[in-house]
Design a protein around this motif. Sequence first.
Motif, mmCIF file in Angstrom:
data_model
loop_
_atom_site.group_PDB
_atom_site.id
_atom_site.type_symbol
_atom_site.label_atom_id
_atom_site.label_comp_id
_atom_site.label_asym_id
_atom_site.label_seq_id
_atom_site.Cartn_x
_atom_site.Cartn_y
_atom_site.Cartn_z
ATOM 1 N N TYR A 59 24.545 5.832 28.993
ATOM 2 C CA TYR A 59 25.033 6.794 29.983
ATOM 3 C C TYR A 59 23.895 7.345 30.844
ATOM 4 O O TYR A 59 24.101 7.677 32.018
ATOM 5 C CB TYR A 59 25.759 7.942 29.283
ATOM 6 N N PRO A 63 24.786 6.843 34.905
ATOM 7 C CA PRO A 63 25.527 8.115 34.981
ATOM 8 C C PRO A 63 26.666 8.078 35.989
ATOM 9 O O PRO A 63 27.575 8.905 35.925
ATOM 10 C CB PRO A 63 24.449 9.114 35.414
ATOM 11 N N VAL A 106 35.373 4.702 30.739
ATOM 12 C CA VAL A 106 34.817 4.052 29.548
ATOM 13 C C VAL A 106 35.957 3.543 28.667
ATOM 14 O O VAL A 106 36.877 4.294 28.336
ATOM 15 C CB VAL A 106 33.921 5.012 28.743
ATOM 16 N N THR A 123 30.813 10.931 25.316
ATOM 17 C CA THR A 123 31.460 10.391 26.513
ATOM 18 C C THR A 123 32.107 11.509 27.331
ATOM 19 O O THR A 123 32.007 11.526 28.561
ATOM 20 C CB THR A 123 32.508 9.337 26.119
ATOM 21 N N ASN A 155 29.639 13.551 29.221
ATOM 22 C CA ASN A 155 29.149 12.839 30.395
ATOM 23 C C ASN A 155 30.233 12.636 31.454
ATOM 24 O O ASN A 155 30.058 11.848 32.387
ATOM 25 C CB ASN A 155 28.557 11.494 29.978
ATOM 26 N N LYS A 195 33.357 11.252 31.496
ATOM 27 C CA LYS A 195 33.887 9.910 31.660
ATOM 28 C C LYS A 195 35.278 9.806 31.039
ATOM 29 O O LYS A 195 35.500 10.245 29.921
ATOM 30 C CB LYS A 195 32.934 8.880 31.052
#
Length: 341
Positions: free
Chosen positions: A82, A86, A91, A112, A115, A117
Motif C-alpha cells: 500500500y 497508495p 482491493v 486496508t 488506507n 481501500k
Amino acid sequence: MNIKNLKYHFSFKQLLNYYKYKTSKKSKILSYRPVWLLIYVSDLCNLRCTMCPHHNGKNNDFSFQKTLTKDFMKPELLELIYKKFPESIFVMLGGVGEPLLNPYFKELVDITARNKKKINLITNGVLLNEDMADYLLSNKYVNQISISLNASSRDEYIDICKIDKFDVVCNNIRYLIKRKKKLKSSAEIVISGVCSHEFLDKAIDFLKFCDDFEADRIDLHRYIDFDVKGGLKDIDDMTDDLERVYEFAKRIKTKVNLPHFISKETYKKNCDWYFKNLSFDALGNMGSCGRVINPDKKYGNINDDGDIWNNEYMQSVRAKFLTPSDVVTKYCEKCVENHTR
C-alpha cells in the motif's frame, strides 16, 4: 465512480489516479498507477474441489499452476504494498486459497480500511462464522462478500468439495444475511457456483436454492478447463440448456449473473486486468491477471528496483492485448473478460 463511493473518503490522489485510468488510452507504458490490487491472502485451502487446479490433489497440466507456499500474507508486507501503491482504490482479498485461514486476516482488513481501500472478499464460507460475519459487516470498507457454495444439496457439495461442510456454510450464509439486515450494512452478499457441463442440468436447482437465502446476487461462473486431470467439461456444446437457465433466472427475485456464451463472434480481447491491476502473493511476487495467470517471481516482486507497474513483463503482456492477432493464453479465449455476451 458513483455517489455511493463517498463513504470511502478516497483521497485526492486516489480520485485523480482513477480519473486518469478512465480517460487514458491503453498502451504498453501507463502514466497512471494501478487502481486495483489483488491480494493472495493464503495459498492454503480447507477444500479439495474437483474443478480447482491448485487443490484437487492431482498433478495437473495447468501451465500457470501456482507454486503453493505455506506462508501467509503478513501485515508488514501488505503495508509495503500500500505504501508503494497508495493510489489504488479497490482491493480483492482472494487468491488460490481460502483467505480466512490466514491468522492475520482481520489485521489485513484493518490495514486496508486505514488506507481507504474498498474491499471485496472471496471465501468458501466454512470459517465465515458469527464472529467473522459481525466483524466484516461492521467495517464500512467491506464492499462485497462472495461465498463459493457450488452446490444445492449436501451430497452434491461433498462430491464437489470432498468435505462435509454444506450445512455449516449454509448456516453461515443465513447468519451473514440476517446480520446485514440488522446492522443495515451496505456490503453486497453474493453466492456463487462454478457451472460446468456436468453442473448445467443442476443449475436451475442451484438458482432455486440460493434464491431462498435472499442474498444480493447469485453468480454462476462458466467453468474453464484448466487442464485438470480427470476434470470436468466446459459447456460450449450446451447452448440450448444454457438458454433455459437464462429463461429461468428471469423468474427468481435475486439478481443473477450467468455463464457467458462463447463464440467467434463474441470473442474480443477486452481484458482490462493488465491495465488496472497488480496482484501480490505472500512472498511479494507479482502478477496481474485475476483469473488465470498467478503471481510468480519471474514476473516481478514488490522489492524490485524500478517501476514494477511498467516493468518489462507488464509491457510485454499489454502489447499482446493491444495486438489483435497475438494470443495471450489459450484460456483467455473462454474467459468472461473477453466476450461481449
